[in-house]
Design a protein around this motif. Structure first.
Motif, short mmCIF file in Angstrom:
data_model
loop_
_atom_site.label_atom_id
_atom_site.label_comp_id
_atom_site.label_asym_id
_atom_site.label_seq_id
_atom_site.Cartn_x
_atom_site.Cartn_y
_atom_site.Cartn_z
N LEU A 192 16.37 -7.97 -17.61
CA LEU A 192 15.84 -8.42 -18.56
C LEU A 192 14.09 -7.46 -19.01
CD1 LEU A 192 13.55 -10.76 -15.83
CD2 LEU A 192 15.63 -10.93 -17.49
N HIS A 193 15.17 -5.98 -19.27
CA HIS A 193 14.06 -5.03 -20.50
C HIS A 193 15.19 -3.67 -20.71
CE1 HIS A 193 10.17 -2.34 -20.60
NE2 HIS A 193 10.82 -2.23 -21.53
N ILE A 194 15.62 -4.48 -21.87
CA ILE A 194 17.00 -3.34 -22.24
C ILE A 194 16.85 -3.32 -23.97
CG2 ILE A 194 18.30 -5.53 -21.40
CD1 ILE A 194 19.83 -1.70 -22.11
N HIS A 195 16.76 -2.06 -24.88
CA HIS A 195 16.13 -2.57 -26.05
C HIS A 195 17.62 -2.03 -26.34
CE1 HIS A 195 11.67 -1.96 -26.46
NE2 HIS A 195 12.36 -1.71 -24.96
N ILE A 196 18.33 -2.86 -27.28
CA ILE A 196 19.54 -2.86 -27.17
C ILE A 196 19.90 -1.58 -28.63
CG2 ILE A 196 20.11 -4.44 -29.48
CD1 ILE A 196 22.67 -3.99 -26.10
N ASP B 293 6.21 -5.82 -20.04
CA ASP B 293 7.03 -4.97 -19.69
C ASP B 293 6.49 -3.98 -19.58
OD1 ASP B 293 9.23 -6.63 -20.35
OD2 ASP B 293 8.33 -6.86 -22.52
N HIS B 294 7.15 -3.30 -18.80
CA HIS B 294 6.81 -1.46 -17.64
C HIS B 294 4.78 -2.55 -16.71
CE1 HIS B 294 8.60 1.02 -19.49
NE2 HIS B 294 8.26 0.43 -20.73
N GLY B 295 4.41 -1.93 -17.44
CA GLY B 295 2.96 -2.37 -16.49
C GLY B 295 2.92 -1.70 -15.44
N ALA C 233 5.18 -9.06 -23.46
CA ALA C 233 4.58 -7.73 -24.47
C ALA C 233 5.01 -6.46 -23.37
CB ALA C 233 2.93 -7.38 -24.71
N HIS C 234 5.42 -4.97 -24.17
CA HIS C 234 4.87 -3.68 -23.44
C HIS C 234 2.83 -3.64 -23.46
CE1 HIS C 234 9.20 -3.01 -24.56
NE2 HIS C 234 9.01 -2.18 -23.89
N ALA C 235 3.29 -3.14 -22.20
CA ALA C 235 1.44 -3.22 -22.20
C ALA C 235 1.69 -2.41 -20.70
CB ALA C 235 0.42 -4.01 -21.66
N SER D 211 16.64 -0.65 -17.45
CA SER D 211 16.97 0.50 -17.90
C SER D 211 16.52 0.90 -18.44
CB SER D 211 18.21 0.71 -17.98
OG SER D 211 18.90 -0.33 -19.29
N ASP D 212 15.32 0.18 -19.43
CA ASP D 212 14.58 0.04 -20.72
C ASP D 212 15.89 0.80 -22.29
OD1 ASP D 212 12.58 0.06 -22.54
OD2 ASP D 212 11.58 1.81 -21.48
N ASP D 213 16.02 2.33 -22.05
CA ASP D 213 16.88 2.45 -22.67
C ASP D 213 18.08 3.94 -22.14
OD1 ASP D 213 15.19 1.60 -25.46
OD2 ASP D 213 13.51 3.33 -24.19
#
Ligand code: ADE
Ligand code: ZN
Length: 353
Positions: free
Chosen positions: A29-33, A233-235, A209-211, A290-292
């Motif tokens: 749910l958190h992957i910047h393509i 996102d993160h948190g 939102a990333h926060a 995985s994020d990036d």
């Protein structure tokens, strides 16, 4: 005490735990393509599109992936994305990610994309969205991965720029399910985007939102109270504020946590110091991601394995919880969530039997 049978999930040997982490079905749910763009593909696209790079070869580029904080990463990440010009480039990038995700037993993925990074270079938003959406459709048809897109606003730019991007994207509204907020966190609090998020909610878009990645717990409060997000996102910096942790737990507000990213961007000095066990102990709806992955040393399974290897207090029960949370926190239809949950249960039942 010693006569009590041990829970088979707790007693699972570590090598079998690693196999289980890899094998279990999961959602990402958190992957910047754009963060899945491997150096080899960056060079291939640079050559195809006639884009000059600041590095002579793949090895030199990879050697530059030593980050001191979020901004030092973003500078290289945006430079890498500069090779993306055509619809086919966006398709190819996303397809490469889906092939990796399938190998990691990802059954559902919600992909972040950063249109402003591309439109600022003269790329048509249509090419960005249509190329990515094509890869999502093909991932479903050929790999059995259900996939959707979340458009992210760059928070270092203005709210007016976010509104303009939303307008440009609306003709392709059917191709994305929600909006997010990413890029440089410090100095760009969620409330800067209050009006555009309100508009997105009116439009029926999901909002995340990333926060609390580098920013303080106040940014998490405001993402909840002002932006009214459905996931954080993160948190991870919520652990600094017990009242916030209590609220996140009470609301079952998902946190999409990215362990390798946090270590590479020096949110933590080492994986052994990561707050993941504390977040799980607090009963939070944590999801691993995985994020990036091209920049931080691995895709989703590498994130699971690295976290579980460095944090011996985590066992197979935590693995189950994380996978189950990933389905619960997704924006997928309830029937899909139920099916994935049954598949997950089948893997664990086999194990415990
Ligand atoms: N864009 C890509 N990766 C990011 C991250 N980890 N935080 C904020 N913005 C990002
Ligand atoms: Zn991110």
């Amino acid at each position: 005490m010693n006569d009590l049978p041990r829970d088979p999930l707790v007693a699972l040997p570590r090598d079998r735990l690693v196999a289980l982490l890899r094998e279990m079905p999961k959602a990402e749910l958190h992957i910047h393509i754009e963060g899945s763009l491997e150096p080899e593909l960056i060079f291939k696209l640079a050559q195809r599109n006639g884009v000059a790079l600041a590095y002579p070869n793949v090895e030199a580029l990879r050697a530059a992936y030593a980050f001191s904080d979020l901004q030092s990463f973003l500078d290289i990440y945006y430079a890498g994305a500069s090779v993306l010009l055509k619809e086919a480039d966006f398709f190819e990038m996303a397809w490469a990610y889906f092939e990796r995700a399938a190998a990691d037993n990802v059954v559902h993925a919600e992909l972040f994309f950063d249109p402003q990074t591309h439109t600022a270079r003269g790329v048509a938003i249509e090419d960005v969205i249509v190329g990515l959406a094509h890869a999502c459709r093909r991932a479903h048809a050929e790999l059995g991965i259900s996939a959707s897109l979340i458009l992210c606003f760059l928070r270092h730019l203005s709210e007016d720029a976010a509104f303009a991007t939303l307008e440009q994207a609306l003709p392709y509204r059917d191709h994305f399910i929600g909006v997010g907020l990413d890029s440089s966190e410090r100095g760009h609090p969620p409330e800067k985007f209050a009006r555009v998020f309100a508009r997105c909610r009116e439009l029926g878009l999901h909002v995340v939102a990333h926060a609390g990645e580098e920013g303080p717990p106040a940014y998490i409060w405001n993402a909840l109270d002002v932006l009214k997000v459905e996931r954080i996102d993160h948190g991870v910096r919520c652990v600094e504020d017990p009242a916030l942790v209590q609220r996140l737990a009470a609301e079952r507000m998902p946190l999409t946590v990215c362990p390798l990213s946090n270590v590479r961007l020096r949110v933590y000095g080492s994986m052994a110091e990561h707050a993941l066990p504390a977040l799980l102990d607090a009963g939070l709806c944590v999801v691993l991601n995985s994020d990036d992955p091209a920049y931080f040393g691995g895709y989703i399974n590498e994130n699971f394995v690295a976290a579980f290897e460095a944090l011996p207090q985590l066992d197979a029960r935590h693995a189950y919880t994380l996978a189950r949370n990933s389905f619960e926190a997704s924006f997928a239809p309830a029937a899909d969530k139920q099916r994935w949950r049954r598949e997950l249960d089948a893997v664990f039942t086999r194990l415990a039997g």
